[in-house]
Design an enzyme around this catalytic site. Structure first.
Site, PDB file in Angstrom:
ATOM      1  N   HIS A 225       0.808  -1.065   0.093  1.00 54.16           N
ATOM      2  CA  HIS A 225       0.066  -0.079  -0.101  1.00 54.16           C
ATOM      3  C   HIS A 225       0.597   1.251   0.076  1.00 54.16           C
ATOM      4  O   HIS A 225       0.382   2.321   0.000  1.00 54.16           O
ATOM      5  CB  HIS A 225      -0.840   0.017   1.412  1.00 54.16           C
ATOM      6  CG  HIS A 225      -0.472   0.401   2.389  1.00 54.16           C
ATOM      7  ND1 HIS A 225       0.394  -0.446   3.194  1.00 54.16           N
ATOM      8  CD2 HIS A 225      -0.062   1.675   3.281  1.00 54.16           C
ATOM      9  CE1 HIS A 225       0.971  -0.092   4.220  1.00 54.16           C
ATOM     10  NE2 HIS A 225       0.608   1.343   4.260  1.00 54.16           N
TER      11      HIS A 225
HETATM   12  C1  UD1 Z   1      -2.613   5.115   5.967  1.00 52.65           C
HETATM   13  C2  UD1 Z   1      -1.467   5.656   6.753  1.00 52.65           C
HETATM   14  C3  UD1 Z   1      -0.113   4.483   6.734  1.00 52.65           C
HETATM   15  C4  UD1 Z   1      -0.791   3.173   7.139  1.00 52.65           C
HETATM   16  C5  UD1 Z   1      -2.029   3.046   6.234  1.00 52.65           C
HETATM   17  C6  UD1 Z   1      -2.548   1.476   6.591  1.00 52.65           C
HETATM   18  C7  UD1 Z   1      -0.931   8.043   6.670  1.00 52.65           C
HETATM   19  C8  UD1 Z   1       0.002   8.987   6.360  1.00 52.65           C
HETATM   20  N1  UD1 Z   1      -0.899   6.740   6.218  1.00 52.65           N
HETATM   21  O1  UD1 Z   1      -2.253   5.047   4.481  1.00 52.65           O
HETATM   22  O2  UD1 Z   1       0.588   4.847   7.722  1.00 52.65           O
HETATM   23  O3  UD1 Z   1       0.189   2.347   6.940  1.00 52.65           O
HETATM   24  O4  UD1 Z   1      -2.983   3.900   6.462  1.00 52.65           O
HETATM   25  O5  UD1 Z   1      -3.777   1.384   5.806  1.00 52.65           O
HETATM   26  O6  UD1 Z   1      -1.957   8.296   7.755  1.00 52.65           O
HETATM   27  N2  UD1 Z   1      -9.358   4.533   1.252  1.00 52.65           N
HETATM   28  C9  UD1 Z   1     -10.605   3.858   0.980  1.00 52.65           C
HETATM   29  N3  UD1 Z   1     -11.449   3.450   2.144  1.00 52.65           N
HETATM   30  C10 UD1 Z   1     -10.740   3.855   3.555  1.00 52.65           C
HETATM   31  C11 UD1 Z   1      -9.551   4.442   3.615  1.00 52.65           C
HETATM   32  C12 UD1 Z   1      -9.107   4.986   2.577  1.00 52.65           C
HETATM   33  O7  UD1 Z   1     -11.011   3.883   0.079  1.00 52.65           O
HETATM   34  O8  UD1 Z   1     -11.433   3.195   4.463  1.00 52.65           O
HETATM   35  C13 UD1 Z   1      -8.693   5.442  -0.067  1.00 52.65           C
HETATM   36  C14 UD1 Z   1      -8.505   6.744   0.331  1.00 52.65           C
HETATM   37  O9  UD1 Z   1      -9.796   7.380  -0.443  1.00 52.65           O
HETATM   38  C15 UD1 Z   1      -7.369   7.171  -0.517  1.00 52.65           C
HETATM   39  C16 UD1 Z   1      -6.442   5.814  -0.433  1.00 52.65           C
HETATM   40  O10 UD1 Z   1      -7.458   4.660   0.172  1.00 52.65           O
HETATM   41  O11 UD1 Z   1      -7.199   7.247  -1.694  1.00 52.65           O
HETATM   42  C17 UD1 Z   1      -5.444   5.726   0.698  1.00 52.65           C
HETATM   43  O12 UD1 Z   1      -5.951   6.226   1.980  1.00 52.65           O
HETATM   44  P1  UD1 Z   1      -5.148   7.328   2.969  1.00 52.65           P
HETATM   45  O13 UD1 Z   1      -5.972   7.609   4.259  1.00 52.65           O
HETATM   46  O14 UD1 Z   1      -4.563   8.291   2.151  1.00 52.65           O
HETATM   47  O15 UD1 Z   1      -3.925   6.547   3.396  1.00 52.65           O
HETATM   48  P2  UD1 Z   1      -3.302   4.932   3.334  1.00 52.65           P
HETATM   49  O16 UD1 Z   1      -2.713   4.696   2.142  1.00 52.65           O
HETATM   50  O17 UD1 Z   1      -4.252   4.148   3.706  1.00 52.65           O
END
Ligand code: UD1
Length: 384
Positions: A225
């Site tokens: 991820h």
């Molecule tokens: C975040 C954390 C990371 C952790 C990871 C575990 C930060 C900087 N990063 O990264 O340390 O290892 O979580 O999962 O805080 N999304 C969904 N559904 C959700 C959550 C997210 O679809 O429930 C999508 C979001 O729209 C986004 C992408 O997934 O486009 C990434 O989510 P984001 O919260 O930006 O960070 P992670 O990559 O999950």
């Protein structure tokens, strides 16, 4: 005493569950109990990334949800700070407790200190030295501001000393994630691997799996991820080809797909190929127990997750960490752990993949990864 604990994203939930248990246990035996409020920033909001973990780990519903959702880092941090400031002003806690290194950790520690509230950071002192990682920025800021720095291992305590942190702020308490692993291990052991796959399979895949070779399960498990692995088409495509053409050829490869990785696969035109690849089994993001169960019998783990590196250490699963550095050196083979850094260079990944397939499962337990870290965290706060 009034404590506000904060969670935001999936890796926070297994860290806060044991802390809440410790507060509940304390309140049962102490008349002057602790008033505890749980705040969820809402950074992770899908059922599978969030509420499923609350249910599985028996975490009470958050008292307050800030609903910040997706966005750029600045948006997530900024919106969390604006909403959390109101909570701190209204509730006037004695302590704000933050865990890990996600955007919620940074946003709420900064807000607490600007409101003159004490801040305790659980999982302090981890350093990758890699300033391109958003989590490293979050760790540095949170540790610089926090009043009480609770570390999971002695290397992390040493990192803080080298940065000039006063000795009385640092307490080595052990790894709180392992509290959850130990509390949930027996429940995970009862689960059937076949049932986990059936339940979580992403539709549209023709799979004919044989999970056993000479009676013992034979499969690889992976997660991916991090922006450094999935955000660049060339990097992601290189890893992807290796997984499909080599690992999935050798044995079934189970891949619970993080929303970020899925979005990128769709964007880069990889998703359809993944769906029809024999041997590759794409799964929805897994619940805590399902992931733990698969990890217990995996032949090998390929991951860029820090939490899984730690769990592989305690379970003994040979682990290839798809990163060039780690903030968790205690999990590496040179420190007695189960993991080896392979970055995202396919030549290096292939070489270590071959070496690792011949290594045995060898569980190890770093000092104070004993399932009792949460009690020590609460004690440190009470004795501050
Ligand atoms: C975040 C954390 C990371 C952790 C990871 C575990 C930060 C900087 N990063 O990264 O340390 O290892 O979580 O999962 O805080 N999304 C969904 N559904 C959700 C959550 C997210 O679809 O429930 C999508 C979001 O729209 C986004 C992408 O997934 O486009 C990434 O989510 P984001 O919260 O930006 O960070 P992670 O990559 O999950």
């Amino acid at each position: 005493m009034k404590i506000i604990s904060v969670v935001g994203a999936r890796p926070n939930f297994m860290k806060i569950a044991p802390f809440i248990r410790a507060v509940e246990a304390y309140n049962k035996t102490n008349a002057a109990g602790i008033e505890h409020l749980l705040v969820h920033t809402g950074q992770h909001y899908d059922d599978k990334m969030s509420s499923a973990f609350f249910k599985a780990l028996d975490i009470p519903d958050a008292d307050i949800n800030l609903d910040v959702g997706s966005g750029t880092h600045a948006q997530q941090v900024g919106q969390t700070m604006m909403a959390f400031e109101k909570v701190v002003q209204a509730e006037k806690p004695d302590w704000v407790v933050v865990v890990g290194d996600v955007n919620a950790t940074l946003a709420c520690s900064v807000t607490a200190k600007k409101e003159w509230v004490r801040c305790c950071h659980i999982e302090a002192g981890l350093r990758s030295g890699d300033m391109t990682m958003p989590e490293e920025v979050n760790r540095l800021v949170t540790d610089r501001l926090s009043d009480l720095l609770l570390t999971p291992d002695l290397l992390s305590s040493e990192n803080l000393r080298k940065e000039g942190v006063a000795e009385e702020k640092i307490k080595f308490v052990g790894n709180i994630m392992i509290d959850t692993l130990e509390a949930q291990r027996s429940r995970a052991e009862e689960l059937s691997i076949q049932a986990i796959i059936q339940k979580n399979l992403i539709p549209g895949q023709p799979i004919h799996l044989s999970l056993t070779a000479q009676g013992s399960p034979l499969y690889a498990l992976m997660t991916l991820h991090r922006p450094s692995n999935v955000d660049h088409p060339d990097v992601f495509a290189g890893i992807f080809e290796f997984l499909l053409k080599e690992v999935a050829e050798d044995m079934p490869l189970f891949w619970p797909v993080h929303p970020r990785a899925r979005q990128k696969m769709e964007e880069f035109g990889l998703w359809q190929r993944a769906l029809v690849c024999p041997g590759l089994v794409l799964l929805e993001p897994l619940g805590y127990h399902d992931m733990l169960r698969l990890n217990m019998d995996a032949r090998i783990m390929l991951t860029d997750s820090g939490g899984l590196q730690e769990e592989c250490t305690v379970l003994g699963t040979p682990c290839l960490t798809l990163r060039w550095n780690t903030e968790r050196p205690v999990t590496l083979r040179e420190h007695g752990g189960a993991s080896v850094l392979v970055g995202n260079n396919v030549v290096r990944i292939r070489e270590e993949y071959k070496n690792t397939l011949s290594s045995e499962r060898r569980p190890v337990r770093p000092e104070l990864w004993d399932g009792k870290a949460a009690e020590r965290c609460l004690k440190a706060i009470l004795e501050y």
